[in-house]
Structure formats: structure tokens, C-alpha cells
Design a protein around this motif. Sequence first.
Motif, PDB file in Angstrom:
ATOM      1  N   VAL A  84      12.750  -3.519  12.314  1.00  0.00           N
ATOM      2  CA  VAL A  84      12.425  -2.734  11.116  1.00  0.00           C
ATOM      3  C   VAL A  84      12.323  -3.640   9.902  1.00  0.00           C
ATOM      4  N   ARG A  85      13.121  -4.698   9.886  1.00  0.00           N
ATOM      5  CA  ARG A  85      13.180  -5.556   8.706  1.00  0.00           C
ATOM      6  C   ARG A  85      11.811  -6.178   8.383  1.00  0.00           C
ATOM      7  N   THR A  86      11.097  -6.613   9.431  1.00  0.00           N
ATOM      8  CA  THR A  86       9.817  -7.301   9.181  1.00  0.00           C
ATOM      9  C   THR A  86       8.769  -6.380   8.568  1.00  0.00           C
ATOM     10  N   PRO A  87       8.443  -5.221   9.196  1.00  0.00           N
ATOM     11  CA  PRO A  87       7.448  -4.352   8.542  1.00  0.00           C
ATOM     12  C   PRO A  87       7.942  -3.782   7.224  1.00  0.00           C
ATOM     13  N   LEU A  88       9.261  -3.590   7.096  1.00  0.00           N
ATOM     14  CA  LEU A  88       9.789  -3.084   5.837  1.00  0.00           C
ATOM     15  C   LEU A  88       9.620  -4.124   4.728  1.00  0.00           C
ATOM     16  N   ALA A  89       9.932  -5.385   5.042  1.00  0.00           N
ATOM     17  CA  ALA A  89       9.767  -6.450   4.050  1.00  0.00           C
ATOM     18  C   ALA A  89       8.304  -6.597   3.668  1.00  0.00           C
ATOM     19  N   THR A  90       7.417  -6.486   4.669  1.00  0.00           N
ATOM     20  CA  THR A  90       5.982  -6.585   4.385  1.00  0.00           C
ATOM     21  C   THR A  90       5.530  -5.444   3.484  1.00  0.00           C
ATOM     22  N   ALA A  91       5.981  -4.236   3.796  1.00  0.00           N
ATOM     23  CA  ALA A  91       5.609  -3.077   2.980  1.00  0.00           C
ATOM     24  C   ALA A  91       6.111  -3.233   1.550  1.00  0.00           C
ATOM     25  N   LEU A  92       7.345  -3.724   1.395  1.00  0.00           N
ATOM     26  CA  LEU A  92       7.898  -3.934   0.053  1.00  0.00           C
ATOM     27  C   LEU A  92       7.092  -4.988  -0.702  1.00  0.00           C
ATOM     28  N   LEU A  93       6.666  -6.026   0.016  1.00  0.00           N
ATOM     29  CA  LEU A  93       5.891  -7.084  -0.623  1.00  0.00           C
ATOM     30  C   LEU A  93       4.574  -6.538  -1.172  1.00  0.00           C
ATOM     31  N   TYR A  94       3.850  -5.787  -0.323  1.00  0.00           N
ATOM     32  CA  TYR A  94       2.562  -5.267  -0.775  1.00  0.00           C
ATOM     33  C   TYR A  94       2.738  -4.185  -1.835  1.00  0.00           C
ATOM     34  N   ALA A  95       3.811  -3.416  -1.746  1.00  0.00           N
ATOM     35  CA  ALA A  95       4.072  -2.415  -2.787  1.00  0.00           C
ATOM     36  C   ALA A  95       4.321  -3.093  -4.135  1.00  0.00           C
ATOM     37  N   GLN A 100       0.876  -5.303 -10.188  1.00  0.00           N
ATOM     38  CA  GLN A 100       0.186  -6.270 -11.039  1.00  0.00           C
ATOM     39  C   GLN A 100      -0.817  -5.555 -11.945  1.00  0.00           C
ATOM     40  N   ALA A 101      -0.832  -5.961 -13.213  1.00  0.00           N
ATOM     41  CA  ALA A 101      -1.669  -5.274 -14.209  1.00  0.00           C
ATOM     42  C   ALA A 101      -3.150  -5.556 -14.034  1.00  0.00           C
ATOM     43  N   HIS A 102      -3.496  -6.769 -13.608  1.00  0.00           N
ATOM     44  CA  HIS A 102      -4.909  -7.145 -13.548  1.00  0.00           C
ATOM     45  C   HIS A 102      -5.374  -7.304 -12.097  1.00  0.00           C
ATOM     46  N   LEU A 103      -4.957  -6.409 -11.237  1.00  0.00           N
ATOM     47  CA  LEU A 103      -5.327  -6.463  -9.820  1.00  0.00           C
ATOM     48  C   LEU A 103      -6.765  -5.971  -9.644  1.00  0.00           C
ATOM     49  N   ARG A 104      -7.567  -6.763  -8.919  1.00  0.00           N
ATOM     50  CA  ARG A 104      -8.943  -6.364  -8.659  1.00  0.00           C
ATOM     51  C   ARG A 104      -8.960  -5.151  -7.713  1.00  0.00           C
ATOM     52  N   PRO A 105      -9.989  -4.313  -7.800  1.00  0.00           N
ATOM     53  CA  PRO A 105     -10.066  -3.123  -6.926  1.00  0.00           C
ATOM     54  C   PRO A 105     -10.022  -3.471  -5.440  1.00  0.00           C
ATOM     55  N   ASP A 106     -10.716  -4.541  -5.042  1.00  0.00           N
ATOM     56  CA  ASP A 106     -10.718  -4.894  -3.622  1.00  0.00           C
ATOM     57  C   ASP A 106      -9.328  -5.345  -3.172  1.00  0.00           C
ATOM     58  N   GLN A 107      -8.595  -6.082  -4.060  1.00  0.00           N
ATOM     59  CA  GLN A 107      -7.234  -6.476  -3.720  1.00  0.00           C
ATOM     60  C   GLN A 107      -6.318  -5.258  -3.645  1.00  0.00           C
ATOM     61  N   ASP A 109      -7.129  -2.198  -2.839  1.00  0.00           N
ATOM     62  CA  ASP A 109      -7.394  -1.479  -1.598  1.00  0.00           C
ATOM     63  C   ASP A 109      -6.816  -2.219  -0.395  1.00  0.00           C
ATOM     64  N   CYS A 110      -6.911  -3.533  -0.410  1.00  0.00           N
ATOM     65  CA  CYS A 110      -6.362  -4.335   0.688  1.00  0.00           C
ATOM     66  C   CYS A 110      -4.851  -4.175   0.780  1.00  0.00           C
ATOM     67  N   PHE A 111      -4.167  -4.240  -0.353  1.00  0.00           N
ATOM     68  CA  PHE A 111      -2.713  -4.096  -0.364  1.00  0.00           C
ATOM     69  C   PHE A 111      -2.301  -2.686   0.097  1.00  0.00           C
ATOM     70  N   VAL A 112      -3.060  -1.687  -0.351  1.00  0.00           N
ATOM     71  CA  VAL A 112      -2.751  -0.319   0.063  1.00  0.00           C
ATOM     72  C   VAL A 112      -2.908  -0.161   1.579  1.00  0.00           C
ATOM     73  N   ASP A 113      -3.996  -0.715   2.138  1.00  0.00           N
ATOM     74  CA  ASP A 113      -4.226  -0.618   3.589  1.00  0.00           C
ATOM     75  C   ASP A 113      -3.096  -1.283   4.365  1.00  0.00           C
ATOM     76  N   ARG A 114      -2.684  -2.477   3.918  1.00  0.00           N
ATOM     77  CA  ARG A 114      -1.619  -3.188   4.639  1.00  0.00           C
ATOM     78  C   ARG A 114      -0.273  -2.483   4.472  1.00  0.00           C
ATOM     79  N   LEU A 115      -0.078  -1.911   3.312  1.00  0.00           N
ATOM     80  CA  LEU A 115       1.144  -1.135   3.093  1.00  0.00           C
ATOM     81  C   LEU A 115       1.194   0.056   4.043  1.00  0.00           C
TER      82      LEU A 115
END
Length: 310
Positions: A84-95, A100-107, A109-115
Motif C-alpha cells: 500500500v505504501r508505494t501506490p499511496l506515496a505515488t498518489a500523494l506525490l502527484y496530488a 503548483q500554480a503554473h501547471l500546464r494543462p497537459d501536465q 491531466d497527466c498528474f490526474v491520470d496517474r493519481l
Amino acid sequence: MSQTAADKQHLQDAFELFNQMSEQLTGSYQVLQQQVVSLTRQLAAARSERQQLLADIRALQQEASRGQRLSSMGEMTARLAHQVRTPLATALLYASQLKQAHLRPDQHDCFVDRLLVGLRHLDHMVNDMLMFARGGQGGEEIVTLDELLRQVKQSLLPQLNEQSASWSVKLAREGIVIRAQREVLASVLGNLATNALHACGEEAHLEWQIDVQDRSVRVVLQDNGPGVPEELHEQIFEPFFTTRTNGTGLGLAVVRAVIAAHQGKIELDPEYHEGARFVVRLPLPEAQQQLPSEMLQKQQTASVANSRCV
């Protein structure tokens, strides 16, 4: 005494003897009737007691099975903790990246998909753990198996399309039913199919066969994958055993626990060498068990549904 008087006396004696025998037979018949009534009551009581004993045995078996599963929860918790720790840590990272204030739309969407991928993986592990602990306990209903497989296929359509997989169902006859927990059974059959898709990769072919043998329904799933190595045949249904790096080792253990809770069995066919072939046997409802065997076993294939997902 004259001849006529003697004949009358003999006739009277014969009638008296006949009456005595009739009375004795009537008494014996009444005694037999009472014995039959008593034996019938005893037989009914014995049958009721036997049914109660069988029910008690089944309840104890289910309780023992559940206790064994619950006793495994400590080991399960320890094994799942680092998984559980690995996917949880990954989800927290992408969340956190989403802040970030100046995140590009494609980034974004990518972070949301991986989350979402990480959260779905966590959800799948939790569902497996809960289903394994419950062993498929819950309410039952009459379920038509061909309809159930259509439900399973519908839930797996995205994965079937992604892998260009084919799916076929062969029925011995239409309308074969069992008594089951529909959603739970659909989930474990979907689990079997998902395992097959993971093993087969691209252009997987999943073939289901449903027939009736020896007062039980036989549900077979065979695929065109690499199969299961012989040395692993005894281990694949054990909790926590997995050959996948991100697997929980609960998938087939959940399948076996749920099938057992439905008074059924599952096994891997060791004679099948063109892939993997799992055979599930589930009891027929009592009403169908009383049908002539010819109606259940000798009918030819009535329907073959083939479709290829693209």
C-alpha cells in the motif's frame, strides 16, 4: 344328536372361529397401523434431525473457514502494508504536484491520470482484502449464468478493447441458473478473466464453457496464454502468493473463498496445455437437480456467442 343338528353345530363353530380370527386380524392391523404411524414420525424426526445436523455442519465449516481467513489477517496486514505504501506515496506525490500554480494543462491531466491509477490500485487491494475476509458472505438470489457472464464482459470491455481480446461463451443450453450472490460472483469471475488477460497480453482469447454435470453447474474459463507452470499448481490459490510485482496475492485466494462460500469448488485443469483452464463447479438449485439427467447433460450446444473487442 341328529346329522342336521351336528351340521348346524359345526357351522356355528366355524362362524365363531371366523369371528375370532377376524377380531385378531383387526387387532393386529390396528397395531400395525399404530406402528407405521410411530415409525413414520420417527423417520420424519430422524430426517429433520439429519437436516439440522447437516445445516450445523455447514455452518461450522463456514465459521471455521472464516476463522482461518481472519487468522490470516495479521499476515495480510503486514504484507499489504508495504504494498500500500508505494501506490499511496505515488498518489500523494502527484496530488501535491497538482498544487503548483503554473501547471500546464497537459501536465495537470497527466498528474490526474496517474493519481487515479494509484487510487484505483489501492481500491482494488482493499476490495480484495475485504472480500477475502468475508468469504463471499451475503444474501443469495437465483442467477442466470449467461446473463451473469454478459455482466462480467461489460465490466471488462475497456480492458478487452485495449488488448484486442476475444471473448466467447459456449452454453450447453440456455437458462442455466444457480443460487448465488450476483455481484460477488460476478466480481470473482471478473477476477478470473482479469488474471487471464494479464497472462495472455495482446490478442488474448478467453473462452467460457457452461454445462451441467452430476447435479452441479460447471463453469470453465480457458485462455491462450502461457499457462501455469506445473510446480506452481498447488500454490496459486494460496493467500499472498503472486508472480506479479504489483500483485497482492489475494486474487485467486478470494476466488476460491467465494466459490467455497457458494458450496462449490475451483481447480486448475492439469491436463490442459494450450494455456490455462480453470474449472468452477457450483451446486444446482434443488428444483433443477430433480430434472431428468438427459435434460441437463445430453443437450448439444445451443448458443455460441463470439465477439472481438477492437
